[in-house]
Write a protein that holds these residues in place. Structure first.
Motif, PDB file in Angstrom:
ATOM      1  N   ASN A   1      38.802  53.627  43.799  1.00 52.57           N
ATOM      2  CA  ASN A   1      40.026  54.427  43.709  1.00 52.57           C
ATOM      3  C   ASN A   1      40.030  55.556  44.734  1.00 52.57           C
ATOM      4  N   ALA A   2      38.857  56.104  45.027  1.00 51.94           N
ATOM      5  CA  ALA A   2      38.768  57.133  46.068  1.00 51.94           C
ATOM      6  C   ALA A   2      39.242  56.563  47.399  1.00 51.94           C
ATOM      7  N   LEU A   3      38.835  55.330  47.696  1.00 52.67           N
ATOM      8  CA  LEU A   3      39.252  54.679  48.938  1.00 52.67           C
ATOM      9  C   LEU A   3      40.764  54.467  48.951  1.00 52.67           C
ATOM     10  N   LEU A   4      41.300  53.987  47.858  1.00 49.14           N
ATOM     11  CA  LEU A   4      42.745  53.757  47.758  1.00 49.14           C
ATOM     12  C   LEU A   4      43.523  55.038  48.075  1.00 49.14           C
TER      13      LEU A   4
ATOM     14  N   LEU B   1      40.046  65.318  59.512  1.00 45.68           N
ATOM     15  CA  LEU B   1      39.472  65.562  58.186  1.00 45.68           C
ATOM     16  C   LEU B   1      39.601  64.322  57.303  1.00 45.68           C
ATOM     17  N   THR B   2      40.721  63.658  57.376  1.00 45.52           N
ATOM     18  CA  THR B   2      40.936  62.472  56.560  1.00 45.52           C
ATOM     19  C   THR B   2      39.981  61.351  56.968  1.00 45.52           C
ATOM     20  N   HIS B   3      39.769  61.182  58.268  1.00 45.50           N
ATOM     21  CA  HIS B   3      38.793  60.181  58.718  1.00 45.50           C
ATOM     22  C   HIS B   3      37.392  60.538  58.219  1.00 45.50           C
ATOM     23  N   ALA B   4      37.036  61.815  58.269  1.00 48.98           N
ATOM     24  CA  ALA B   4      35.724  62.242  57.770  1.00 48.98           C
ATOM     25  C   ALA B   4      35.602  61.980  56.270  1.00 48.98           C
ATOM     26  N   ASN B   5      36.672  62.221  55.534  1.00 48.45           N
ATOM     27  CA  ASN B   5      36.655  61.938  54.096  1.00 48.45           C
ATOM     28  C   ASN B   5      36.541  60.432  53.838  1.00 48.45           C
ATOM     29  N   LEU B   6      37.250  59.646  54.643  1.00 49.08           N
ATOM     30  CA  LEU B   6      37.125  58.189  54.522  1.00 49.08           C
ATOM     31  C   LEU B   6      35.681  57.759  54.770  1.00 49.08           C
ATOM     32  N   ALA B   7      35.032  58.389  55.726  1.00 50.98           N
ATOM     33  CA  ALA B   7      33.635  58.056  56.013  1.00 50.98           C
ATOM     34  C   ALA B   7      32.759  58.297  54.792  1.00 50.98           C
ATOM     35  N   MET B   8      33.001  59.405  54.089  1.00 56.38           N
ATOM     36  CA  MET B   8      32.218  59.692  52.878  1.00 56.38           C
ATOM     37  C   MET B   8      32.445  58.625  51.813  1.00 56.38           C
ATOM     38  N   VAL B   9      33.691  58.204  51.659  1.00 54.92           N
ATOM     39  CA  VAL B   9      34.010  57.188  50.656  1.00 54.92           C
ATOM     40  C   VAL B   9      33.357  55.858  51.029  1.00 54.92           C
TER      41      VAL B   9
ATOM     42  N   ARG C   1      30.781  55.398  52.813  1.00 51.15           N
ATOM     43  CA  ARG C   1      29.335  55.561  52.621  1.00 51.15           C
ATOM     44  C   ARG C   1      28.988  55.370  51.147  1.00 51.15           C
ATOM     45  N   GLY C   2      29.791  55.939  50.259  1.00 50.77           N
ATOM     46  CA  GLY C   2      29.558  55.767  48.830  1.00 50.77           C
ATOM     47  C   GLY C   2      29.682  54.321  48.383  1.00 50.77           C
ATOM     48  N   LEU C   3      30.503  53.564  49.080  1.00 52.11           N
ATOM     49  CA  LEU C   3      30.676  52.139  48.780  1.00 52.11           C
ATOM     50  C   LEU C   3      29.608  51.271  49.438  1.00 52.11           C
ATOM     51  N   GLY C   4      28.778  51.891  50.281  1.00 48.46           N
ATOM     52  CA  GLY C   4      27.778  51.127  51.012  1.00 48.46           C
ATOM     53  C   GLY C   4      28.342  50.375  52.201  1.00 48.46           C
ATOM     54  N   LYS C   5      29.552  50.723  52.615  1.00 47.66           N
ATOM     55  CA  LYS C   5      30.196  50.097  53.777  1.00 47.66           C
ATOM     56  C   LYS C   5      29.915  50.972  54.999  1.00 47.66           C
ATOM     57  N   TYR C   6      28.687  50.873  55.480  1.00 51.40           N
ATOM     58  CA  TYR C   6      28.212  51.803  56.491  1.00 51.40           C
ATOM     59  C   TYR C   6      28.889  51.638  57.845  1.00 51.40           C
ATOM     60  N   LYS C   7      29.235  50.419  58.224  1.00 49.95           N
ATOM     61  CA  LYS C   7      29.913  50.232  59.511  1.00 49.95           C
ATOM     62  C   LYS C   7      31.301  50.864  59.477  1.00 49.95           C
ATOM     63  N   ASP C   8      32.008  50.713  58.347  1.00 46.91           N
ATOM     64  CA  ASP C   8      33.314  51.364  58.204  1.00 46.91           C
ATOM     65  C   ASP C   8      33.151  52.883  58.187  1.00 46.91           C
ATOM     66  N   ALA C   9      32.098  53.349  57.528  1.00 48.92           N
ATOM     67  CA  ALA C   9      31.823  54.786  57.480  1.00 48.92           C
ATOM     68  C   ALA C   9      31.573  55.322  58.880  1.00 48.92           C
TER      69      ALA C   9
ATOM     70  N   LEU D   1      23.565  60.925  58.855  1.00 48.14           N
ATOM     71  CA  LEU D   1      23.350  60.414  57.499  1.00 48.14           C
ATOM     72  C   LEU D   1      23.747  58.942  57.392  1.00 48.14           C
ATOM     73  N   ILE D   2      24.832  58.583  58.044  1.00 44.01           N
ATOM     74  CA  ILE D   2      25.266  57.176  58.017  1.00 44.01           C
ATOM     75  C   ILE D   2      24.233  56.296  58.723  1.00 44.01           C
ATOM     76  N   TYR D   3      23.769  56.741  59.896  1.00 45.67           N
ATOM     77  CA  TYR D   3      22.730  55.967  60.598  1.00 45.67           C
ATOM     78  C   TYR D   3      21.466  55.851  59.739  1.00 45.67           C
ATOM     79  N   GLN D   4      21.130  56.909  59.047  1.00 43.27           N
ATOM     80  CA  GLN D   4      19.965  56.879  58.158  1.00 43.27           C
ATOM     81  C   GLN D   4      20.155  55.829  57.061  1.00 43.27           C
ATOM     82  N   ASP D   5      21.360  55.820  56.475  1.00 48.47           N
ATOM     83  CA  ASP D   5      21.677  54.823  55.437  1.00 48.47           C
ATOM     84  C   ASP D   5      21.588  53.391  55.977  1.00 48.47           C
ATOM     85  N   MET D   6      21.883  53.249  57.280  1.00 49.81           N
ATOM     86  CA  MET D   6      21.846  51.930  57.905  1.00 49.81           C
ATOM     87  C   MET D   6      20.441  51.513  58.313  1.00 49.81           C
TER      88      MET D   6
END
Length: 143
Positions: free
Chosen positions: A62-65, A87-95, A97-105, A136-141
């Motif tokens: 729902n956060a992504l939606l 800011l919205t793109h940065a927020n999308l990146a956080m979402v 990342r929470g979904l585990g969609k690191y390339k999209d993040a 952080l995203i690269y670390q997750d990857m």
């Protein structure tokens, strides 16, 4: 009335009561949807607030939606290089990342960084935060 619900939700968020805040944000959304279309900046603000509340509740779908709705709304209103688009793109990146969609993040975070670097000649703290987000995203990857 919508902003009464939204203000109450903000107070509830401050107190950590995200479930109650969500209910009031949804009431605010119901009121605003009767008055405004998606191109109104207030709709984007409320979509963003809903996305952040869902994210705090761990409901990343729902956060992504709602974060996607935020972007769609802001892209109607603002120039593609506006700070709120970044800011919205940065927020999308956080979402993502929470979904585990690191390339999209990574893609979303890079879009935010490009916009912010274009806007500001010097590197304000927001640029540092965006680079930290990339790390952080690269670390997750696993890099």
């Amino acid at each position: 009335m919508a902003w009464t619900y939204a203000g109450l939700a903000n107070s509830q968020i401050y107190l950590g009561d995200y479930e109650e805040a969500l209910g009031n944000q949804q009431k605010a959304l119901g009121v605003l949807e009767k008055s405004y279309d998606v191109s109104h900046p207030d709709m984007a603000t409320l979509y963003n607030n809903l996305a952040m509340t869902y994210m705090n509740l761990g409901d990343y779908e729902n956060a992504l939606l709602f974060q996607q709705r935020t972007l769609e709304s802001r892209e109607i209103v603002y120039d593609p290089n506006h700070p709120l688009i970044a800011l919205t793109h940065a927020n999308l990146a956080m979402v993502y990342r929470g979904l585990g969609k690191y390339k999209d993040a990574l893609t979303a975070q890079q879009k935010a960084l490009v916009i912010v670097e274009m806007i500001y000649e010097s590197h304000p703290p927001s640029v540092v935060k965006l680079y930290n987000g990339l790390a952080l995203i690269y670390q997750d990857m696993g890099y």
